[in-house]
Write an enzyme that holds these catalytic residues in place. Structure first.
Site, PDB file in Angstrom:
ATOM      1  N   ASN A  84       0.802  -1.230   0.000  1.00  0.00           N
ATOM      2  CA  ASN A  84       0.000   0.000   0.000  1.00  0.00           C
ATOM      3  C   ASN A  84       0.832   1.276   0.000  1.00  0.00           C
ATOM      4  O   ASN A  84       0.359   2.322  -0.433  1.00  0.00           O
ATOM      5  CB  ASN A  84      -0.913  -0.035   1.246  1.00  0.00           C
ATOM      6  CG  ASN A  84      -1.439   1.335   1.615  1.00  0.00           C
ATOM      7  OD1 ASN A  84      -2.390   1.824   1.003  1.00  0.00           O
ATOM      8  ND2 ASN A  84      -0.831   1.982   2.605  1.00  0.00           N
ATOM      9  N   SER A 138      -4.792   3.302  -8.119  1.00  0.00           N
ATOM     10  CA  SER A 138      -5.495   4.589  -7.999  1.00  0.00           C
ATOM     11  C   SER A 138      -6.341   4.777  -9.254  1.00  0.00           C
ATOM     12  O   SER A 138      -6.057   4.166 -10.292  1.00  0.00           O
ATOM     13  CB  SER A 138      -4.464   5.716  -7.908  1.00  0.00           C
ATOM     14  OG  SER A 138      -5.059   6.971  -8.183  1.00  0.00           O
ATOM     15  N   TYR A 151       3.445   9.714 -10.681  1.00  0.00           N
ATOM     16  CA  TYR A 151       2.384   9.127  -9.849  1.00  0.00           C
ATOM     17  C   TYR A 151       1.432   8.324 -10.744  1.00  0.00           C
ATOM     18  O   TYR A 151       1.161   7.143 -10.494  1.00  0.00           O
ATOM     19  CB  TYR A 151       1.617  10.215  -9.084  1.00  0.00           C
ATOM     20  CG  TYR A 151       0.583   9.622  -8.146  1.00  0.00           C
ATOM     21  CD1 TYR A 151       0.966   9.061  -6.932  1.00  0.00           C
ATOM     22  CD2 TYR A 151      -0.769   9.589  -8.482  1.00  0.00           C
ATOM     23  CE1 TYR A 151       0.038   8.486  -6.069  1.00  0.00           C
ATOM     24  CE2 TYR A 151      -1.702   9.018  -7.629  1.00  0.00           C
ATOM     25  CZ  TYR A 151      -1.296   8.474  -6.427  1.00  0.00           C
ATOM     26  OH  TYR A 151      -2.222   7.899  -5.584  1.00  0.00           O
ATOM     27  N   ALA A 152       0.930   8.965 -11.797  1.00  0.00           N
ATOM     28  CA  ALA A 152      -0.019   8.293 -12.688  1.00  0.00           C
ATOM     29  C   ALA A 152       0.610   7.073 -13.349  1.00  0.00           C
ATOM     30  O   ALA A 152      -0.009   6.005 -13.442  1.00  0.00           O
ATOM     31  CB  ALA A 152      -0.526   9.284 -13.741  1.00  0.00           C
ATOM     32  N   SER A 154       3.109   5.268 -12.207  1.00  0.00           N
ATOM     33  CA  SER A 154       3.324   4.209 -11.204  1.00  0.00           C
ATOM     34  C   SER A 154       2.032   3.437 -10.946  1.00  0.00           C
ATOM     35  O   SER A 154       2.058   2.222 -10.757  1.00  0.00           O
ATOM     36  CB  SER A 154       3.856   4.800  -9.891  1.00  0.00           C
ATOM     37  OG  SER A 154       2.851   5.520  -9.186  1.00  0.00           O
ATOM     38  N   LYS A 155       0.906   4.141 -10.958  1.00  0.00           N
ATOM     39  CA  LYS A 155      -0.362   3.476 -10.654  1.00  0.00           C
ATOM     40  C   LYS A 155      -0.859   2.646 -11.847  1.00  0.00           C
ATOM     41  O   LYS A 155      -1.464   1.595 -11.660  1.00  0.00           O
ATOM     42  CB  LYS A 155      -1.404   4.511 -10.214  1.00  0.00           C
ATOM     43  CG  LYS A 155      -1.049   5.203  -8.904  1.00  0.00           C
ATOM     44  CD  LYS A 155      -0.813   4.208  -7.776  1.00  0.00           C
ATOM     45  CE  LYS A 155      -0.490   4.860  -6.452  1.00  0.00           C
ATOM     46  NZ  LYS A 155      -0.240   3.877  -5.381  1.00  0.00           N
TER      47      LYS A 155
HETATM   48  N1  NAD Z   1      -5.670   9.326  -0.613  1.00  0.00           N
HETATM   49  C1  NAD Z   1      -6.053   9.179  -1.856  1.00  0.00           C
HETATM   50  O1  NAD Z   1      -6.856   9.991  -2.368  1.00  0.00           O
HETATM   51  C2  NAD Z   1      -5.548   8.021  -2.684  1.00  0.00           C
HETATM   52  C3  NAD Z   1      -6.180   7.790  -3.915  1.00  0.00           C
HETATM   53  C4  NAD Z   1      -5.731   6.733  -4.701  1.00  0.00           C
HETATM   54  C5  NAD Z   1      -4.687   5.933  -4.270  1.00  0.00           C
HETATM   55  N2  NAD Z   1      -4.100   6.169  -3.067  1.00  0.00           N
HETATM   56  C6  NAD Z   1      -2.981   5.294  -2.686  1.00  0.00           C
HETATM   57  O2  NAD Z   1      -3.199   4.733  -1.411  1.00  0.00           O
HETATM   58  C7  NAD Z   1      -1.945   4.456  -0.788  1.00  0.00           C
HETATM   59  C8  NAD Z   1      -1.950   5.051   0.612  1.00  0.00           C
HETATM   60  O3  NAD Z   1      -2.124   6.444   0.509  1.00  0.00           O
HETATM   61  P1  NAD Z   1      -2.714   7.350   1.674  1.00  0.00           P
HETATM   62  O4  NAD Z   1      -3.676   8.270   1.049  1.00  0.00           O
HETATM   63  O5  NAD Z   1      -3.126   6.511   2.820  1.00  0.00           O
HETATM   64  O6  NAD Z   1      -1.398   8.208   2.016  1.00  0.00           O
HETATM   65  P2  NAD Z   1      -0.789   8.707   3.402  1.00  0.00           P
HETATM   66  O7  NAD Z   1       0.242   9.696   3.016  1.00  0.00           O
HETATM   67  O8  NAD Z   1      -1.866   9.102   4.341  1.00  0.00           O
HETATM   68  O9  NAD Z   1      -0.096   7.381   3.986  1.00  0.00           O
HETATM   69  C9  NAD Z   1       0.938   6.750   3.295  1.00  0.00           C
HETATM   70  C10 NAD Z   1       1.818   6.013   4.279  1.00  0.00           C
HETATM   71  O10 NAD Z   1       2.897   5.414   3.540  1.00  0.00           O
HETATM   72  C11 NAD Z   1       4.104   5.672   4.219  1.00  0.00           C
HETATM   73  N3  NAD Z   1       5.221   5.642   3.267  1.00  0.00           N
HETATM   74  C12 NAD Z   1       5.592   6.604   2.391  1.00  0.00           C
HETATM   75  N4  NAD Z   1       6.679   6.228   1.708  1.00  0.00           N
HETATM   76  C13 NAD Z   1       7.018   4.997   2.171  1.00  0.00           C
HETATM   77  C14 NAD Z   1       8.042   4.080   1.862  1.00  0.00           C
HETATM   78  N5  NAD Z   1       8.958   4.371   0.934  1.00  0.00           N
HETATM   79  N6  NAD Z   1       8.074   2.900   2.510  1.00  0.00           N
HETATM   80  C15 NAD Z   1       7.158   2.605   3.469  1.00  0.00           C
HETATM   81  N7  NAD Z   1       6.158   3.439   3.799  1.00  0.00           N
HETATM   82  C16 NAD Z   1       6.093   4.616   3.167  1.00  0.00           C
HETATM   83  C17 NAD Z   1       3.917   7.030   4.861  1.00  0.00           C
HETATM   84  O11 NAD Z   1       4.823   7.245   5.937  1.00  0.00           O
HETATM   85  C18 NAD Z   1       2.456   6.947   5.317  1.00  0.00           C
HETATM   86  O12 NAD Z   1       2.339   6.402   6.616  1.00  0.00           O
HETATM   87  C19 NAD Z   1      -0.869   5.058  -1.706  1.00  0.00           C
HETATM   88  O13 NAD Z   1      -0.300   4.037  -2.502  1.00  0.00           O
HETATM   89  C20 NAD Z   1      -1.662   6.030  -2.556  1.00  0.00           C
HETATM   90  O14 NAD Z   1      -1.065   6.263  -3.802  1.00  0.00           O
HETATM   91  C21 NAD Z   1      -4.496   7.195  -2.258  1.00  0.00           C
END
Ligand code: NAD
Length: 254
Positions: A84, A138, A151-152, A154-155
């Site tokens: 994640n 995503s 970002y795009a 990678s997803k």
């Molecule tokens: N929030 C959104 O709108 C959204 C939408 C689509 C996809 N996502 C995806 O969901 C996932 C989680 O996102 P989120 O919104 O909870 O983000 P967030 O920033 O709230 O949490 C992400 C967590 O990942 C940790 N992290 C960052 N880099 C890291 C690394 N190299 N190794 C280990 N941990 C690491 C951070 O410390 C944090 O605790 C991501 O992959 C994100 O791309 C989020």
């Protein structure tokens, strides 16, 4: 208790969606090893849940391998890997994006899923009995934002990695699926698309359900994919996006 007796590892589990998945899995009886790069918050949240944790960068092979080793040390096996962890890039137009920023985001978002998925799959094959791998993609796997190139990309890569893994690992009883959230109220969501009021209104106008998602609403999808409720589903990306991907240009933007 739908995950009683199951052992899971989750990357990016200190905050946001990863933390919501950890909460849900623990509430459903799973043993969870929480991985994250933010040592302080991770220790705090793992302490709250009474679960072991491992501080590391999911995009580094040694750290990805160690998360699986630590899970096996703690609980003897691994049944579920949730890859994640993810970040957004610093917004920049395509022509201005520095090479290092492209590499950094691809490594942390996409290579991390290859590394953690490979480490988990090797252990699952060795122990036998199959398993489940969930990659966090995503809506941006399909919807492009020109200032978020890596970002795009990678997803989109995550979605195809999920297909490849599902086909490759199906014979071992390992199911691999992805989740592609829309705009979710987390730190990342706020940074990526909810920077100011205008951005918030713009994102909402593209969300037919007319609100943003919560981390819990993504965690329920992870739970579905982790249990036998989804026993014949593999290689799919499920989009909890409030209807975002279905929008056509004929729908007026309010
Ligand atoms: N929030 C959104 O709108 C959204 C939408 C689509 C996809 N996502 C995806 O969901 C996932 C989680 O996102 P989120 O919104 O909870 O983000 P967030 O920033 O709230 O949490 C992400 C967590 O990942 C940790 N992290 C960052 N880099 C890291 C690394 N190299 N190794 C280990 N941990 C690491 C951070 O410390 C944090 O605790 C991501 O992959 C994100 O791309 C989020």
């Amino acid at each position: 208790m739908r995950l009683e007796g199951k052992v899971a590892a989750i990357t990016g589990a200190a905050k946001g969606i990863g933390l919501a998945i950890a909460d849900k899995f623990v509430a459903e009886g799973a043993k969870v090893v929480m991985g994250d790069i933010d040592a302080e918050v991770l220790a705090q949240e793992a302490g709250r849940l009474g679960m072991p944790y491992d501080v590391g960068d999911a995009g580094m092979k040694a750290d990805a391998d160690r998360l699986v080793v630590r899970t096996v040390e703690a609980f003897g096996r691994i049944d579920i890997m949730v890859s994640n962890a993810g970040i957004t890039n610093k917004p920049a137009e395509f022509v201005d994006l520095p090479e290092e920023e492209f590499d950094r985001v691809i490594r942390i978002n996409l290579k991390s899923q290859f590394l953690t998925g490979q480490a988990a799959a090797r252990q699952m094959i060795a122990q036998g009995g199959g398993g489940v791998i969930i990659n966090m993609s995503s809506v941006n796997s399909r919807l492009a934002i020109p200032t978020l190139t890596p970002y795009a990309v990678s997803k989109a890569g995550s979605t195809q990695l999920t297909n490849v893994m599902a086909i490759s690992l199906g014979g071992h009883g390992i199911r691999v699926n992805a989740i592609g959230p829309g705009t979710i109220l987390t730190e990342l969501g706020r940074k990526a698309v909810l920077g100011d009021e205008a951005a918030r209104v713009r994102a909402l106008s593209r969300t037919p359900i007319r609100r943003f998602g919560t981390p819990e609403e993504v965690a329920t999808v992870a739970l579905f994919l982790a249990t036998d409720d989804s026993s014949y589903i593999t290689g799919q990306t499920i989009y909890p996006d409030g209807g975002r991907l279905g929008l056509n240009y004929t729908v007026p933007v309010e």
